[in-house]
Structures are given as C-alpha cells and as structure tokens.
Design a protein around this motif. Structure first.
Motif, PDB file in Angstrom:
ATOM      1  N   THR A 123       0.864  -1.177   0.000  1.00 12.54           N
ATOM      2  CA  THR A 123       0.000   0.000   0.000  1.00 12.54           C
ATOM      3  C   THR A 123       0.898   1.223   0.000  1.00 12.54           C
ATOM      4  O   THR A 123       1.787   1.340   0.841  1.00 12.54           O
ATOM      5  CB  THR A 123      -0.913   0.028   1.245  1.00 12.54           C
ATOM      6  N   LEU A 124       0.698   2.103  -0.950  1.00 14.14           N
ATOM      7  CA  LEU A 124       1.460   3.350  -1.024  1.00 14.14           C
ATOM      8  C   LEU A 124       0.545   4.500  -0.617  1.00 14.14           C
ATOM      9  O   LEU A 124      -0.476   4.751  -1.264  1.00 14.14           O
ATOM     10  CB  LEU A 124       1.979   3.593  -2.444  1.00 14.14           C
ATOM     11  N   LEU A 125       0.910   5.178   0.452  1.00 14.80           N
ATOM     12  CA  LEU A 125       0.157   6.342   0.907  1.00 14.80           C
ATOM     13  C   LEU A 125       0.841   7.597   0.385  1.00 14.80           C
ATOM     14  O   LEU A 125       1.995   7.866   0.720  1.00 14.80           O
ATOM     15  CB  LEU A 125       0.096   6.375   2.437  1.00 14.80           C
ATOM     16  N   ARG A 126       0.113   8.367  -0.418  1.00 12.56           N
ATOM     17  CA  ARG A 126       0.674   9.596  -1.003  1.00 12.56           C
ATOM     18  C   ARG A 126      -0.134  10.794  -0.512  1.00 12.56           C
ATOM     19  O   ARG A 126      -1.018  11.307  -1.207  1.00 12.56           O
ATOM     20  CB  ARG A 126       0.640   9.522  -2.523  1.00 12.56           C
ATOM     21  N   PRO A 127       0.163  11.264   0.694  1.00 10.16           N
ATOM     22  CA  PRO A 127      -0.597  12.403   1.223  1.00 10.16           C
ATOM     23  C   PRO A 127      -0.097  13.733   0.674  1.00 10.16           C
ATOM     24  O   PRO A 127       1.062  13.882   0.282  1.00 10.16           O
ATOM     25  CB  PRO A 127      -0.340  12.314   2.721  1.00 10.16           C
ATOM     26  N   SER A 128      -0.999  14.696   0.693  1.00 12.79           N
ATOM     27  CA  SER A 128      -0.616  16.087   0.477  1.00 12.79           C
ATOM     28  C   SER A 128       0.139  16.567   1.717  1.00 12.79           C
ATOM     29  O   SER A 128       0.427  15.801   2.633  1.00 12.79           O
ATOM     30  CB  SER A 128      -1.861  16.931   0.219  1.00 12.79           C
ATOM     31  N   THR A 185      -3.936   8.395  -3.010  1.00 13.75           N
ATOM     32  CA  THR A 185      -3.621   9.816  -2.864  1.00 13.75           C
ATOM     33  C   THR A 185      -4.554  10.391  -1.813  1.00 13.75           C
ATOM     34  O   THR A 185      -5.787  10.354  -1.970  1.00 13.75           O
ATOM     35  CB  THR A 185      -3.780  10.561  -4.193  1.00 13.75           C
ATOM     36  N   LEU A 186      -3.986  10.911  -0.733  1.00 15.54           N
ATOM     37  CA  LEU A 186      -4.758  11.309   0.439  1.00 15.54           C
ATOM     38  C   LEU A 186      -4.688  12.826   0.620  1.00 15.54           C
ATOM     39  O   LEU A 186      -3.615  13.373   0.884  1.00 15.54           O
ATOM     40  CB  LEU A 186      -4.223  10.597   1.676  1.00 15.54           C
ATOM     41  N   THR A 187      -5.812  13.476   0.489  1.00 18.74           N
ATOM     42  CA  THR A 187      -5.865  14.929   0.604  1.00 18.74           C
ATOM     43  C   THR A 187      -7.008  15.341   1.524  1.00 18.74           C
ATOM     44  O   THR A 187      -7.919  14.568   1.803  1.00 18.74           O
ATOM     45  CB  THR A 187      -6.088  15.603  -0.767  1.00 18.74           C
ATOM     46  N   GLY A 188      -6.936  16.589   1.957  1.00 15.93           N
ATOM     47  CA  GLY A 188      -8.040  17.164   2.689  1.00 15.93           C
ATOM     48  C   GLY A 188      -9.187  17.506   1.764  1.00 15.93           C
ATOM     49  O   GLY A 188      -9.088  17.354   0.540  1.00 15.93           O
ATOM     50  N   PRO A 189     -10.299  18.017   2.314  1.00 13.93           N
ATOM     51  CA  PRO A 189     -11.498  18.275   1.515  1.00 13.93           C
ATOM     52  C   PRO A 189     -11.523  19.631   0.818  1.00 13.93           C
ATOM     53  O   PRO A 189     -12.486  19.943   0.126  1.00 13.93           O
ATOM     54  CB  PRO A 189     -12.623  18.184   2.553  1.00 13.93           C
ATOM     55  N   GLU A 190     -10.471  20.447   1.022  1.00 19.09           N
ATOM     56  CA  GLU A 190     -10.437  21.763   0.386  1.00 19.09           C
ATOM     57  C   GLU A 190      -9.003  22.096   0.010  1.00 19.09           C
ATOM     58  O   GLU A 190      -8.049  21.505   0.523  1.00 19.09           O
ATOM     59  CB  GLU A 190     -11.004  22.822   1.337  1.00 19.09           C
ATOM     60  N   VAL A 247       1.422  20.780  -7.681  1.00 16.96           N
ATOM     61  CA  VAL A 247       1.270  19.323  -7.608  1.00 16.96           C
ATOM     62  C   VAL A 247       0.353  18.917  -6.457  1.00 16.96           C
ATOM     63  O   VAL A 247      -0.391  17.929  -6.546  1.00 16.96           O
ATOM     64  CB  VAL A 247       2.659  18.649  -7.472  1.00 16.96           C
ATOM     65  N   CYS A 248       0.385  19.677  -5.360  1.00 12.93           N
ATOM     66  CA  CYS A 248      -0.385  19.321  -4.164  1.00 12.93           C
ATOM     67  C   CYS A 248      -1.702  20.084  -4.067  1.00 12.93           C
ATOM     68  O   CYS A 248      -2.311  20.134  -2.994  1.00 12.93           O
ATOM     69  CB  CYS A 248       0.457  19.567  -2.919  1.00 12.93           C
ATOM     70  N   ALA A 249      -2.163  20.638  -5.167  1.00 12.50           N
ATOM     71  CA  ALA A 249      -3.408  21.397  -5.160  1.00 12.50           C
ATOM     72  C   ALA A 249      -4.664  20.539  -5.332  1.00 12.50           C
ATOM     73  O   ALA A 249      -5.687  20.822  -4.715  1.00 12.50           O
ATOM     74  CB  ALA A 249      -3.372  22.474  -6.241  1.00 12.50           C
ATOM     75  N   PRO A 250      -4.642  19.486  -6.158  1.00 10.27           N
ATOM     76  CA  PRO A 250      -5.891  18.742  -6.414  1.00 10.27           C
ATOM     77  C   PRO A 250      -6.459  18.081  -5.166  1.00 10.27           C
ATOM     78  O   PRO A 250      -5.730  17.716  -4.242  1.00 10.27           O
ATOM     79  CB  PRO A 250      -5.471  17.687  -7.446  1.00 10.27           C
ATOM     80  N   ILE A 251      -7.761  17.905  -5.162  1.00 13.57           N
ATOM     81  CA  ILE A 251      -8.468  17.193  -4.101  1.00 13.57           C
ATOM     82  C   ILE A 251      -8.848  15.812  -4.627  1.00 13.57           C
ATOM     83  O   ILE A 251      -9.423  15.689  -5.715  1.00 13.57           O
ATOM     84  CB  ILE A 251      -9.730  17.952  -3.671  1.00 13.57           C
ATOM     85  N   HIS A 252      -8.493  14.782  -3.884  1.00 12.87           N
ATOM     86  CA  HIS A 252      -8.809  13.404  -4.271  1.00 12.87           C
ATOM     87  C   HIS A 252      -9.817  12.814  -3.292  1.00 12.87           C
ATOM     88  O   HIS A 252      -9.942  13.257  -2.146  1.00 12.87           O
ATOM     89  CB  HIS A 252      -7.541  12.550  -4.303  1.00 12.87           C
ATOM     90  N   LEU A 259     -12.125   6.442   4.788  1.00 17.85           N
ATOM     91  CA  LEU A 259     -12.532   6.814   6.137  1.00 17.85           C
ATOM     92  C   LEU A 259     -14.016   6.543   6.378  1.00 17.85           C
ATOM     93  O   LEU A 259     -14.443   6.323   7.519  1.00 17.85           O
ATOM     94  CB  LEU A 259     -12.269   8.301   6.389  1.00 17.85           C
ATOM     95  N   ARG A 260     -14.793   6.619   5.299  1.00 17.89           N
ATOM     96  CA  ARG A 260     -16.247   6.513   5.379  1.00 17.89           C
ATOM     97  C   ARG A 260     -16.847   7.646   6.225  1.00 17.89           C
ATOM     98  O   ARG A 260     -17.855   7.486   6.909  1.00 17.89           O
ATOM     99  CB  ARG A 260     -16.686   5.139   5.911  1.00 17.89           C
ATOM    100  N   ARG A 261     -16.172   8.756   6.173  1.00 12.64           N
ATOM    101  CA  ARG A 261     -16.631  10.002   6.786  1.00 12.64           C
ATOM    102  C   ARG A 261     -15.876  11.131   6.110  1.00 12.64           C
ATOM    103  O   ARG A 261     -14.963  10.886   5.310  1.00 12.64           O
ATOM    104  CB  ARG A 261     -16.351  10.011   8.294  1.00 12.64           C
ATOM    105  N   GLU A 262     -16.233  12.358   6.422  1.00 12.74           N
ATOM    106  CA  GLU A 262     -15.518  13.492   5.859  1.00 12.74           C
ATOM    107  C   GLU A 262     -14.166  13.659   6.563  1.00 12.74           C
ATOM    108  O   GLU A 262     -14.086  13.533   7.793  1.00 12.74           O
ATOM    109  CB  GLU A 262     -16.331  14.774   5.996  1.00 12.74           C
ATOM    110  N   PRO A 263     -13.096  13.932   5.819  1.00 10.82           N
ATOM    111  CA  PRO A 263     -11.805  14.195   6.459  1.00 10.82           C
ATOM    112  C   PRO A 263     -11.858  15.456   7.321  1.00 10.82           C
ATOM    113  O   PRO A 263     -12.716  16.324   7.140  1.00 10.82           O
ATOM    114  CB  PRO A 263     -10.850  14.396   5.269  1.00 10.82           C
ATOM    115  N   ARG A 264     -10.947  15.544   8.266  1.00 10.19           N
ATOM    116  CA  ARG A 264     -10.841  16.758   9.084  1.00 10.19           C
ATOM    117  C   ARG A 264     -10.523  17.951   8.190  1.00 10.19           C
ATOM    118  O   ARG A 264      -9.743  17.843   7.247  1.00 10.19           O
ATOM    119  CB  ARG A 264      -9.754  16.591  10.142  1.00 10.19           C
TER     120      ARG A 264
END
Length: 283
Positions: A123-128, A185-190, A247-252, A259-264
């Motif tokens: 599993t590769l985690l690619r966070p913003s 690819t793990l990003t926040g909601p905004e 590169v870190c602008a898009p929302i995924h 999470l099955r919920r909204e990210p923080r």
C-alpha cells in the motif's frame, strides 16, 4: 494475512504519523510492535536506520510494517531492509503526493518501486502536505509561533492540506486488511494557498500571521546558512518546487472513501490548536 499469524511493526513510531498509527491500531484492538531508537515499553523494539544490526531483530516474525523511509538517501537502506524481512508480506509505505509523476531514479519514487516490486502485498500512501507541519511539534510550528510567518516558496499555489491523523487511520486500516490497497492519494477536503492558512491561523489565534514566499533559490540559501545537509536541501527543494507548481493542489476522494466520513478540515485543525499560535515564543 491473518492478524493472529502475523505481527505488525510500526516504524517512525514517535513521528508525525507513526504515533497516530500506533494509537489507531490499539483502538482497533491490534496493539503493534513499535520500532524506536530507545525502547522503554514492552511493545517497543530497538530500530535505528543508522544501525543495520537493529533491523532483523525488529522485523523477526513481522508480517506487516508501516514504513517511514529515512529522509536522506533512502533507497539503499530500504532495499537492504526488504531483503532481510523474511516473514514480511505487506508494506504500508508513507510516500508523498505526486511521486508517481517522477522518474524511476527519483529517490522517493525509487522507494515506491522497490516496495511494489519486492513485496507480496503493498500500500502506497501519497498524502498532500500535513497540517501538522505548522502546528505543535511540526517542522515549522515553532517558527510560525515565534515570527508570525509561514515561510515557504510556494507563491499562490494551492495545497489540499491533510490532517496526519486521518492519514494514520488509513495506514491502520491498510495494516489490518487482508491484502494491499495499492496506491492512494490522500488529501483534505479543500484546497487553498498558504496565505489563506495564515489568515485562518491569525483569526483563530488573535495574532497577525502571514505567508512569506521567498524564491526557491533564497530558500535553499537559507537552509545552507542554517547548516542543513545538502541531501536534505535537495529533498526539500524538490518538494517545494512541486508545491509551487501546484502538484499538491488537487483534491482526491481516496481519503473520504476509505474513512467513510468526511476528512478533518483546515478550520477544525486551526481551531483545535489556536492556543498554540496565540502564545508567541520569547526571543
């Protein structure tokens, strides 16, 4: 892989994500083994990237590992580590957003390829960028508190800033899954520029906070003046250049889906830590 048959090892267990990965696993009833330089608890084992003799004992009997790579020249130690891990089936690697766009000889991309090519499950985690970078215990948290400035050569580029605790929750989910989850690819909601982050911190803390954007060259010169190693300067310059290029602008959607919920949100994090920024550090 079954949890009864395999143990889980968390590396970087005192770091920005590792301690939250450990907490999430414990909350799920799966207490992991943790690799640290100076183990003090019964569930801790000694692990030091600078001492290869500590690797095999830490990995003994381990079927899944949360892997936080060393920050400088990561390919040789990661390759050697994987070669020693006889029982290892699943690696959950903390990588960075956008690494799939890099050439194979990029060190961080090369680590991704080594994991994907050398493990049965991965599993590769690619966070913003983490919100925690500018908060308590973050790389630049004390700088923001001391100077009232977020200093990064990103201009008006946007960041889909993500909370490290959400990323850790996905890491724990992956470590306890029956198979690898692939590349995420793990990003926040905004998505926002750092000037907006600074404005929100200012409003919450009651202090003037602003974003200062030097050039990439100026940023590297400041790092050299501080005595930072050249390898670290090259690494940081690379991720700063990517950030400035958007590169870190898009929302995924990967984070929300798993999470099955909204990210923080950014505002939730800022409100939570407003008192930290409200207290300037004495010069």
């Amino acid at each position: 892989m079954t949890l009864d048959a395999d143990r889980i090892l968390v590396l970087g267990a005192t770091g920005k994500t590792g301690r939250h990965v450990t907490d999430a696993l414990r909350a799920a009833g799966v207490p992991p083994r943790v690799g640290v330089r100076r183990p003090a608890a019964s569930h801790a084992v000694r692990f030091d990237w600078h001492e290869p003799s500590t690797w095999a004992p830490a990995l003994d009997g381990v079927g899944a590992v949360y892997l936080v790579k060393p920050p400088i020249d990561p390919v040789p130690p990661i390759t050697a580590l994987l070669a020693q891990a006889r029982d290892l089936r699943h690696v959950v690697l903390l990588s960075e957003m956008g690494r799939e766009r890099k050439p194979a000889d990029d060190p961080e991309r090369a680590v991704e390829l080594a994991v994907a090519g050398g493990c049965q499950e991965w599993t590769l985690l690619r966070p913003s960028w983490f919100l925690q970078n500018w908060g308590p215990d973050g790389t630049w948290g004390e700088q923001v508190r001391r100077t009232g400035e977020i200093v990064l050569p990103s201009g008006d580029a946007r960041f889909s800033l993500v909370d490290a605790r959400d990323v850790a929750e996905i890491a724990a989910t992956a470590l306890t899954a029956g198979s690898g989850l692939g590349a995420l690819t793990l990003t926040g909601p905004e998505s926002m520029p750092l000037s907006e982050l600074a404005s929100r911190i200012a409003a919450a803390s009651g202090r003037p906070i602003r974003h200062v954007s030097p050039t990439l060259e100026e940023s590297q010169a400041q790092l050299r003046a501080s005595g930072a190693p050249e390898a670290w300067i090259r690494y940081l310059a690379g991720i700063e250049a990517d950030a400035a290029a958007g590169v870190c602008a898009p929302i995924h959607d990967d984070l929300r889906r798993l999470l099955r919920r909204e990210p923080r949100t950014v505002q939730e994090y800022v409100d939570e830590h407003a008192c930290f920024w409200a207290r300037p550090v004495a010069p």
